[in-house]
Design a protein around this motif. Structure first.
Motif, short mmCIF file in Angstrom:
data_model
loop_
_atom_site.label_atom_id
_atom_site.label_comp_id
_atom_site.label_asym_id
_atom_site.label_seq_id
_atom_site.Cartn_x
_atom_site.Cartn_y
_atom_site.Cartn_z
N CYS A 33 4.96 40.65 43.18
CA CYS A 33 4.91 41.04 44.59
C CYS A 33 4.12 42.32 44.84
O CYS A 33 3.97 42.74 45.99
CB CYS A 33 6.33 41.21 45.14
SG CYS A 33 7.22 39.66 45.20
N GLY A 34 3.66 42.96 43.78
CA GLY A 34 2.84 44.15 43.96
C GLY A 34 3.54 45.47 43.74
O GLY A 34 2.95 46.53 43.95
N PHE A 35 4.79 45.43 43.30
CA PHE A 35 5.50 46.68 43.03
C PHE A 35 5.07 47.22 41.67
O PHE A 35 4.85 46.45 40.74
CB PHE A 35 7.02 46.48 43.09
CG PHE A 35 7.51 46.27 44.49
CD1 PHE A 35 7.78 47.36 45.31
CD2 PHE A 35 7.70 44.98 45.00
CE1 PHE A 35 8.23 47.17 46.61
CE2 PHE A 35 8.15 44.79 46.29
CZ PHE A 35 8.41 45.89 47.10
N SER A 36 5.01 48.53 41.56
CA SER A 36 4.57 49.14 40.31
C SER A 36 5.72 49.41 39.35
O SER A 36 5.49 49.72 38.18
CB SER A 36 3.82 50.44 40.59
OG SER A 36 4.63 51.33 41.31
N SER A 37 6.96 49.30 39.85
CA SER A 37 8.12 49.51 38.97
C SER A 37 9.32 48.71 39.50
O SER A 37 9.39 48.39 40.69
CB SER A 37 8.49 51.00 38.90
OG SER A 37 9.05 51.44 40.12
N ILE A 38 10.25 48.44 38.62
CA ILE A 38 11.48 47.75 39.01
C ILE A 38 12.29 48.62 39.96
O ILE A 38 12.89 48.14 40.91
CB ILE A 38 12.33 47.40 37.75
CG1 ILE A 38 11.55 46.47 36.81
CG2 ILE A 38 13.66 46.77 38.14
CD1 ILE A 38 11.23 45.13 37.39
N ARG A 39 12.27 49.93 39.71
CA ARG A 39 13.02 50.85 40.55
C ARG A 39 12.54 50.81 42.01
O ARG A 39 13.35 50.75 42.94
CB ARG A 39 12.91 52.27 39.99
CG ARG A 39 13.73 53.27 40.74
CD ARG A 39 13.66 54.62 40.10
NE ARG A 39 14.46 55.55 40.88
CZ ARG A 39 14.41 56.84 40.76
NH1 ARG A 39 13.59 57.38 39.88
NH2 ARG A 39 15.15 57.61 41.50
N SER A 40 11.22 50.85 42.22
CA SER A 40 10.69 50.79 43.60
C SER A 40 10.98 49.43 44.24
O SER A 40 11.26 49.35 45.43
CB SER A 40 9.20 51.13 43.64
OG SER A 40 8.46 50.21 42.89
N THR A 87 11.15 34.42 48.29
CA THR A 87 10.62 33.08 47.99
C THR A 87 10.56 32.85 46.48
O THR A 87 10.95 31.79 45.99
CB THR A 87 9.22 32.90 48.61
OG1 THR A 87 9.31 33.13 50.01
CG2 THR A 87 8.65 31.53 48.35
N LEU A 88 10.05 33.85 45.75
CA LEU A 88 9.94 33.71 44.30
C LEU A 88 11.31 33.64 43.63
O LEU A 88 11.50 32.85 42.69
CB LEU A 88 9.13 34.88 43.72
CG LEU A 88 7.65 34.94 44.12
CD1 LEU A 88 6.98 36.15 43.49
CD2 LEU A 88 6.92 33.66 43.72
N THR A 90 12.39 40.81 37.27
CA THR A 90 11.26 41.59 36.75
C THR A 90 9.93 40.92 37.08
O THR A 90 9.01 41.58 37.57
CB THR A 90 11.39 41.77 35.22
OG1 THR A 90 12.65 42.39 34.95
CG2 THR A 90 10.26 42.61 34.67
N ASP A 91 9.81 39.62 36.80
CA ASP A 91 8.57 38.90 37.11
C ASP A 91 8.27 38.96 38.61
O ASP A 91 7.12 39.14 39.01
CB ASP A 91 8.65 37.45 36.66
CG ASP A 91 8.65 37.30 35.14
OD1 ASP A 91 8.26 38.28 34.46
OD2 ASP A 91 9.04 36.22 34.65
N THR A 92 9.30 38.81 39.41
CA THR A 92 9.14 38.83 40.86
C THR A 92 8.65 40.19 41.34
O THR A 92 7.72 40.27 42.15
CB THR A 92 10.48 38.49 41.56
OG1 THR A 92 10.85 37.16 41.18
CG2 THR A 92 10.36 38.57 43.06
#
Length: 157
Positions: free
Chosen positions: A129-136, A114-115, A123-125
């Protein structure tokens, strides 16, 4: 499960009658006193659903839907809902047919789509969304959407 509430009678005379049970007739009398006590207590008690009922499943899902954009773990959820983390895990496997982390990631990726459709950056998304890293985020996105977020964004054009 029955939860106690306040009562407005004195149970002591009834309990004293129950304790006097030396003869056969006193034992029958004790049963009568016990039935009287239960008859007075039962209307004053509230029925509470068991932890394994669908109401519990709905409480867990509602909590997850309200907090999936925050750092959310099985342990935190169990603590907030005052349930065992093993019980919550069992409910997810038996009723939702997926693990707790998989469900949370699914909710996060649905929100991420949606975002991204609204024009937010990857990155902002990811962090919104609650992720702690871009990798995850990338790993969860690929697992749920079968494509990386960058490829998904290209499909939006």
């Amino acid at each position: 499960v029955i939860k106690k509430t306040q009562y407005s009678f004195d149970p002591l005379p009834i309990l004293e009658g129950i304790c006097k049970n030396n003869t056969y007739f006193e034992q029958i009398s004790a049963k009568g006193y016990l039935m009287t006590l239960l008859g007075k207590l039962l209307p004053l008690m509230e029925l509470v659903t068991d932890k394994g009922t669908p109401d519990t499943t709905m409480r867990i899902l509602q909590f997850c839907m309200e907090h999936y954009t925050e750092p959310l773990t099985l342990e935190l959820t169990a603590d907030k809902l005052q349930l065992s983390k093993y019980h919550i895990s069992h409910i997810f496997k038996q009723r939702i047919h997926m693990s707790f982390p998989a469900f949370i990631n699914y909710m996060r990726i649905e929100y991420a789509c949606t975002l991204l459709e609204r024009g937010n950056t990857i990155t902002d998304t990811a962090f919104a969304c609650g992720f702690s890293s871009i990798r995850s985020f990338n790993r969860a996105f690929l697992l749920n959407m079968k494509m990386p977020p960058s490829a998904y964004m290209k499909t939006l054009d």
